[in-house]
Design an enzyme around this catalytic site. Structure first.
Site, mmCIF file in Angstrom:
data_model
loop_
_atom_site.group_PDB
_atom_site.id
_atom_site.type_symbol
_atom_site.label_atom_id
_atom_site.label_comp_id
_atom_site.label_asym_id
_atom_site.label_seq_id
_atom_site.Cartn_x
_atom_site.Cartn_y
_atom_site.Cartn_z
ATOM 1 N N THR A 142 69.644 38.113 52.870
ATOM 2 C CA THR A 142 70.542 39.261 53.022
ATOM 3 C C THR A 142 71.874 38.738 53.543
ATOM 4 O O THR A 142 71.953 38.211 54.655
ATOM 5 C CB THR A 142 69.961 40.297 53.986
ATOM 6 O OG1 THR A 142 68.749 40.817 53.436
ATOM 7 C CG2 THR A 142 70.933 41.444 54.203
ATOM 8 N N LYS A 165 72.173 41.814 62.487
ATOM 9 C CA LYS A 165 72.924 40.995 61.533
ATOM 10 C C LYS A 165 73.221 41.806 60.276
ATOM 11 O O LYS A 165 74.353 41.838 59.784
ATOM 12 C CB LYS A 165 72.124 39.744 61.162
ATOM 13 C CG LYS A 165 72.852 38.789 60.225
ATOM 14 C CD LYS A 165 71.908 38.004 59.323
ATOM 15 C CE LYS A 165 71.475 38.837 58.142
ATOM 16 N NZ LYS A 165 70.775 38.081 57.090
ATOM 17 N N LYS A 225 71.244 46.604 49.200
ATOM 18 C CA LYS A 225 70.468 46.318 50.411
ATOM 19 C C LYS A 225 71.145 46.947 51.634
ATOM 20 O O LYS A 225 70.470 47.430 52.556
ATOM 21 C CB LYS A 225 70.326 44.805 50.601
ATOM 22 C CG LYS A 225 69.560 44.393 51.871
ATOM 23 C CD LYS A 225 68.115 44.859 51.875
ATOM 24 C CE LYS A 225 67.383 44.491 53.161
ATOM 25 N NZ LYS A 225 67.037 43.066 53.256
#
Length: 286
Positions: free
Chosen positions: A93, A236, A168
């Site tokens: 990601t 994150k 995402k």
């Protein structure tokens, strides 16, 4: 196919194993060599000592590493070693910026890059039932899709490079709001003197139902958080989301608020707790 897999964390380790069971020839690399050696002992595969060694003549390179700069480094070390026309499949990601950057870099050498972040967590990786959202060119996706079939139950091309990472981000926005809602609902139920198990039974078959409710409400009620997707990782991801929102003008009031709440959980010592640990900041301190 001859494949290279870089990054053998809680996700990458089982994903690479599924590739072997799918009949592929797999060489692996991990920054902690012991993990690569352990993987090679558990599967019929080879532990390489460098990224370039793992990537030598591979038809595809699969990544599952940590952050943008990790992806940049791995691609830089692997690119010239890959077979001509190879596809790079990145399950990390990251930002959409680095996905577009790597796609351009790969194209300049006659290779292809697919950004392919995953959803489903460690359990999904181990069961081979991940959901994968992809960005890239259709021809490259067509070559990558059969590889991902080894560990995915759903794979979809969302658009050009970067589109997988943007999708995402939408996933993480939705999860953040749902988990905060669950935390507040559970907290309210306890304060109201209700049995959390009874509340779950009453509302989990109606409009409030979600994967998070089915899988996290019981453990939240028990105060168990030593598993799952870590708060550090979520922060994150939400950092990437908020950076992208600054660039595209999206208003993400709740997401920004929940990101701050996760910061509170980190300060409580919960950096490695599951994301459902949001409830801890609402509960009385022991």
């Amino acid at each position: 196919m001859k494949l290279a897999f870089v990054g053998l964390g809680v996700m990458g380790f089982p994903m690479a194993g599924h590739l072997v069971r799918g009949g592929h020839e797999v060489a692996v690399f991990n920054r902690s060599p012991a993990k690569a050696v352990a993987w090679a002992k558990a599967h019929t595969g080879r532990a390489a000592t460098t990224v370039a060694e793992a990537a030598r003549d591979a038809e595809a390179l699969i990544l599952c590493v940590g952050k943008d700069d990790d992806v940049r480094q791995v691609v830089s070390e692997a690119l010239d070693a890959l077979a001509p026309g190879a596809v790079i499949l990145d399950h990390t990601t990251t930002s959409a910026v680095v996905a577009r950057e790597m796609a351009q870099k790969a194209a300049e050498t006659g290779r292809s890059f697919i950004d392919a972040p995953v959803s489903g967590g460690q359990a999904g990786a181990e069961a081979g039932k991940l959901t994968i959202m992809c960005g890239g060119e259709p021809e490259a996706f067509a070559r990558a899709e059969p590889i991902m079939a080894a560990y995915a139950q759903a794979v979809r091309l969302m658009g050009p490079p970067g589109s997988g990472q943007l999708t995402k981000m939408v996933n993480q926005i939705c999860i953040a709001g749902v988990v905060q809602g669950l935390a507040e609902g559970l907290h309210f139920a306890k304060r109201a003197g209700l049995d959390p198990a009874d509340v779950l039974a009453a509302i989990s078959k109606g409009a409030a139902q979600s994967w998070q409710m089915d899988n996290r409400w019981p453990t939240m009620a028990q105060g168990r958080f030593d598993f799952g997707f870590a708060v550090d990782w979520m922060r994150k991801d939400l950092g990437l989301v908020l950076d992208e929102a600054e660039a595209n003008g999206a208003r993400l009031d709740v997401t920004r608020l929940v990101d701050g709440y996760y910061g509170e959980v980190q300060a409580m010592g919960g950096a490695r707790w599951d994301t459902s640990s949001l409830v801890t900041r609402l509960e009385p301190k022991a």
